[in-house]
Design a protein around this motif. Structure first.
Motif, short mmCIF file in Angstrom:
data_model
loop_
_atom_site.label_atom_id
_atom_site.label_comp_id
_atom_site.label_asym_id
_atom_site.label_seq_id
_atom_site.Cartn_x
_atom_site.Cartn_y
_atom_site.Cartn_z
N LEU A 59 -46.55 -72.62 -29.13
CA LEU A 59 -45.14 -72.48 -29.47
C LEU A 59 -44.67 -71.04 -29.23
O LEU A 59 -45.47 -70.10 -29.36
CB LEU A 59 -44.90 -72.88 -30.93
N PRO A 60 -43.40 -70.83 -28.90
CA PRO A 60 -42.90 -69.49 -28.59
C PRO A 60 -43.09 -68.53 -29.75
O PRO A 60 -42.96 -68.89 -30.92
CB PRO A 60 -41.41 -69.72 -28.32
N LEU A 61 -43.39 -67.28 -29.41
CA LEU A 61 -43.60 -66.24 -30.43
C LEU A 61 -42.73 -65.04 -30.09
O LEU A 61 -42.77 -64.52 -28.97
CB LEU A 61 -45.08 -65.83 -30.45
N ALA A 117 -53.05 -58.80 -27.50
CA ALA A 117 -51.94 -59.61 -28.02
C ALA A 117 -52.40 -60.50 -29.16
O ALA A 117 -51.64 -60.75 -30.11
CB ALA A 117 -51.34 -60.46 -26.90
N ALA A 118 -53.66 -60.96 -29.09
CA ALA A 118 -54.20 -61.82 -30.14
C ALA A 118 -54.21 -61.11 -31.49
O ALA A 118 -54.10 -61.75 -32.54
CB ALA A 118 -55.60 -62.30 -29.77
N GLU A 119 -54.29 -59.77 -31.45
CA GLU A 119 -54.26 -59.01 -32.70
C GLU A 119 -52.88 -59.12 -33.37
O GLU A 119 -52.77 -58.94 -34.58
CB GLU A 119 -54.58 -57.54 -32.41
N ALA A 120 -51.86 -59.40 -32.57
CA ALA A 120 -50.51 -59.61 -33.11
C ALA A 120 -50.20 -61.09 -33.26
O ALA A 120 -49.05 -61.48 -33.44
CB ALA A 120 -49.48 -58.95 -32.20
N GLY A 121 -51.23 -61.93 -33.17
CA GLY A 121 -51.07 -63.37 -33.34
C GLY A 121 -50.48 -64.08 -32.15
O GLY A 121 -49.96 -65.19 -32.27
N ALA A 122 -50.55 -63.45 -30.96
CA ALA A 122 -49.92 -64.01 -29.77
C ALA A 122 -50.95 -64.25 -28.67
O ALA A 122 -52.02 -63.63 -28.65
CB ALA A 122 -48.84 -63.06 -29.25
N LEU A 133 -40.40 -74.05 -25.33
CA LEU A 133 -39.23 -73.27 -25.71
C LEU A 133 -38.05 -74.19 -26.02
O LEU A 133 -37.75 -75.12 -25.27
CB LEU A 133 -38.85 -72.32 -24.58
N GLY A 134 -37.39 -73.94 -27.15
CA GLY A 134 -36.21 -74.70 -27.52
C GLY A 134 -34.97 -73.84 -27.47
O GLY A 134 -35.06 -72.59 -27.48
N VAL A 135 -33.82 -74.47 -27.41
CA VAL A 135 -32.58 -73.69 -27.38
C VAL A 135 -32.45 -72.83 -28.62
O VAL A 135 -31.83 -71.75 -28.59
CB VAL A 135 -31.38 -74.64 -27.20
N GLU A 136 -33.08 -73.25 -29.72
CA GLU A 136 -33.02 -72.46 -30.95
C GLU A 136 -33.77 -71.13 -30.83
O GLU A 136 -33.60 -70.23 -31.65
CB GLU A 136 -33.59 -73.27 -32.12
N HIS A 137 -34.61 -71.01 -29.79
CA HIS A 137 -35.34 -69.77 -29.57
C HIS A 137 -34.57 -68.77 -28.71
O HIS A 137 -35.09 -67.70 -28.38
CB HIS A 137 -36.68 -70.06 -28.89
N THR A 138 -33.34 -69.12 -28.30
CA THR A 138 -32.62 -68.28 -27.34
C THR A 138 -31.29 -67.77 -27.88
O THR A 138 -30.37 -67.49 -27.12
CB THR A 138 -32.38 -69.05 -26.03
N LEU A 477 -45.37 -82.12 -25.04
CA LEU A 477 -45.16 -80.80 -24.44
C LEU A 477 -46.05 -79.75 -25.08
O LEU A 477 -46.63 -78.90 -24.38
CB LEU A 477 -43.69 -80.40 -24.59
N ALA A 478 -46.19 -79.78 -26.39
CA ALA A 478 -47.05 -78.81 -27.07
C ALA A 478 -48.51 -79.02 -26.70
O ALA A 478 -49.25 -78.05 -26.47
CB ALA A 478 -46.85 -78.91 -28.58
#
Length: 500
Positions: A59-61, A117-122, A133-138, A477-478
């Motif tokens: 999921l987008p981060l 990046a994994a250290e920042a959870g990404a 990605l959802g429209v709510e992420h933009t 999708l996920a």
């Protein structure tokens, strides 16, 4: 988009001064071209790769600031969305084992960045559009903290005078009445740079335009946007709609969009810069204190900052670039039509095909652009974006009796029968080692033989997950995105990936 911008607003006086400075820049460029002040011939390439950030669930981060701080390298930079970053690859000589050198450099850099990046959870993912990605992420709260992005968004909205809407009809239909400019951040690209001399610019740019459709068909990797299956390469239509400065009335009048394929073949780089000045109002009317004419008269080399800034807000799929390195000016063709990913190997296969093919096409005695109408090249590009590797394109027929004739040819047949041998020849002429040539062009060949690229794999996997396991679209999708992330890290090219 990488230039730093300090101003946070623009007024009428700014625009008038900026237009005058743009004209000064154009006059300085014309003078430099007449006087031969550009760098000597050098076979130099460069790459930029835009990346997405996701969590372990795919999921987008929205953590690009934290990720960049953890990576701690100037090679990695911010991008428009908080779920984006970009890596810039240093220029390389286009010869020898350049593609293997790039593979090692990019792979090492991305693996390091992914660990940090994994250290920042990404996690870092190379894909044209992040499928989850959802429209709510933009929304505007998802825009990176950068004055340039804020000002650009404000200027686009002011120019439009109305909300940005999306209406994309593909496999499914996406209609959104109101989105922000951050929707454009969904599109992450591979940018291929090639330094050229002024006399070589036009043939290289024309050749790049002619083959853009083929590049997109072979490299398509963006079939999903905001939960819908749309075009096989949805980035071009998304870019055009999400960055459109035109109202409906201006579109009806034929005003050109800032995301633009172009409208004709060219004879010089100066023509493209002049078109940008003539057709497109300033979106970032920010001036510096340089007087280009005075700098030239004193024997110096001007930065032409206003021209470069203006050029960066016009999204040609093959963009002219003026730059200065160690006090010496040069020109580049920036090829922007490809999506990111799926793997480093796929990325370099796309690059090898482009650099090899454009070398030969730019030097033909009967150039492709004298036989392919520009309008057909434009149509080819948008058709390829829609249908990907299953596209048929219009292409000049070969043979004595086919003078001036066009035929509609499946792109895989065109590549296997005509273009792939030319790409081999071009890489040989660049002096690329046969082992590199064969490895990376072999990936292109296998994509054609198997009719599989990133978009085809994504769509086939989602369909299988839905049909075999009864998943809804969001779950499929996920699940597909997590599988994509796993296979991307293994690094084998996408045509070898098992579906599902």
């Amino acid at each position: 988009m990488g230039e730093k911008v300090i101003a946070t607003r623009a007024d009428l006086a700014d625009r008038q001064q900026y237009r005058r400075k743009l004209q000064s820049c154009q006059e300085a460029l014309d003078r430099m071209l007449r006087e031969g002040r550009f760098d000597r011939p050098r076979a130099v390439l460069g790459l930029e790769i835009e990346l997405n950030l996701a969590d372990e669930q795919g999921l987008p981060l929205m953590h690009n600031e934290q990720v960049l701080a953890a990576i701690g390298s100037a090679d990695f930079q911010t991008e428009l969305g908080k779920f984006n970053i970009e890596v810039n690859i240093a220029p390389h000589r286009l010869s020898g084992h350049v593609f293997e050198e790039l593979r090692e450099e990019i792979d090492t850099g991305l693996r390091y960045a992914d660990r940090r990046a994994a250290e920042a959870g990404a996690r870092i993912i190379m894909v044209g559009v992040l499928p989850t990605l959802g429209v709510e992420h933009t929304g505007l709260d998802s825009m990176s903290h950068n004055n340039r992005y804020t000002l650009l968004s404000d200027q686009i909205m002011a120019a439009r005078g109305e909300d940005i809407a999306l209406d994309i009809e593909g496999v499914e239909h996406l209609v959104l009445d109101s989105v922000t400019m951050v929707a454009e951040a969904a599109a992450t690209s591979l940018q291929l740079h090639l330094q050229v001399t002024p006399d070589r610019f036009a043939p290289v740019w024309n050749a790049a335009q002619a083959i853009a459709a083929v590049q997109v068909a072979l490299g398509a990797n963006s079939p999903f946007l905001f939960g819908r299956e749309l075009w096989r390469e949805t980035r071009p239509v998304l870019f055009q709609q999400a960055c459109d400065t035109r109202s409906a009335e201006l579109k009806a009048q034929g005003v050109r969009p800032i995301t633009w394929f172009g409208e004709r073949w060219v004879d010089s780089a100066a023509e493209l810069f002049a078109e940008n000045l003539r057709y497109f109002p300033a979106l970032l009317p920010i001036c510096d204190d340089e007087d280009p004419a005075k700098v030239l008269s004193c024997g110096g080399i001007p930065r032409l900052a206003e021209m470069r800034l203006h050029n960066g807000t016009i999204y040609r799929w093959n963009r002219p670039v003026y730059d200065v390195t160690d006090g010496v000016p040069h020109l580049r063709v920036e090829n922007r039509c490809l999506p990111a990913g799926p793997t480093v190997a796929d990325t370099l296969a796309n690059a090898a095909f482009y650099y090899g093919l454009v070398r030969v096409l730019a030097e033909q005695s009967r150039p492709i652009w004298t036989r392919l109408p520009f309008a057909r090249a434009d149509l080819n590009f948008h058709t390829a974006a829609r249908y990907g590797i299953d596209t048929a394109v219009y292409w000049p027929r070969q043979g004595r009796g086919a003078r001036g004739a066009l035929a509609e040819v499946p792109v895989v047949d065109l590549v296997l029968g005509e273009l792939l041998p030319l790409a081999h020849q071009g890489l040989d002429e660049w002096g690329v080692q046969p082992a590199d040539r064969d490895r990376y062009l072999g990936i292109i060949e296998q994509r054609c033989l198997r009719r599989t690229n990133g978009a085809a794999w994504q769509a086939a996997t989602v369909h299988q997950l839905r049909e075999r396991y009864g998943m809804d679209q969001a779950t499929a999708l996920a699940t597909m995105t997590r599988r994509y992330m796993e296979l991307m890290r293994v690094g084998e090219p996408v045509h070898t990936w098992p579906v599902g």
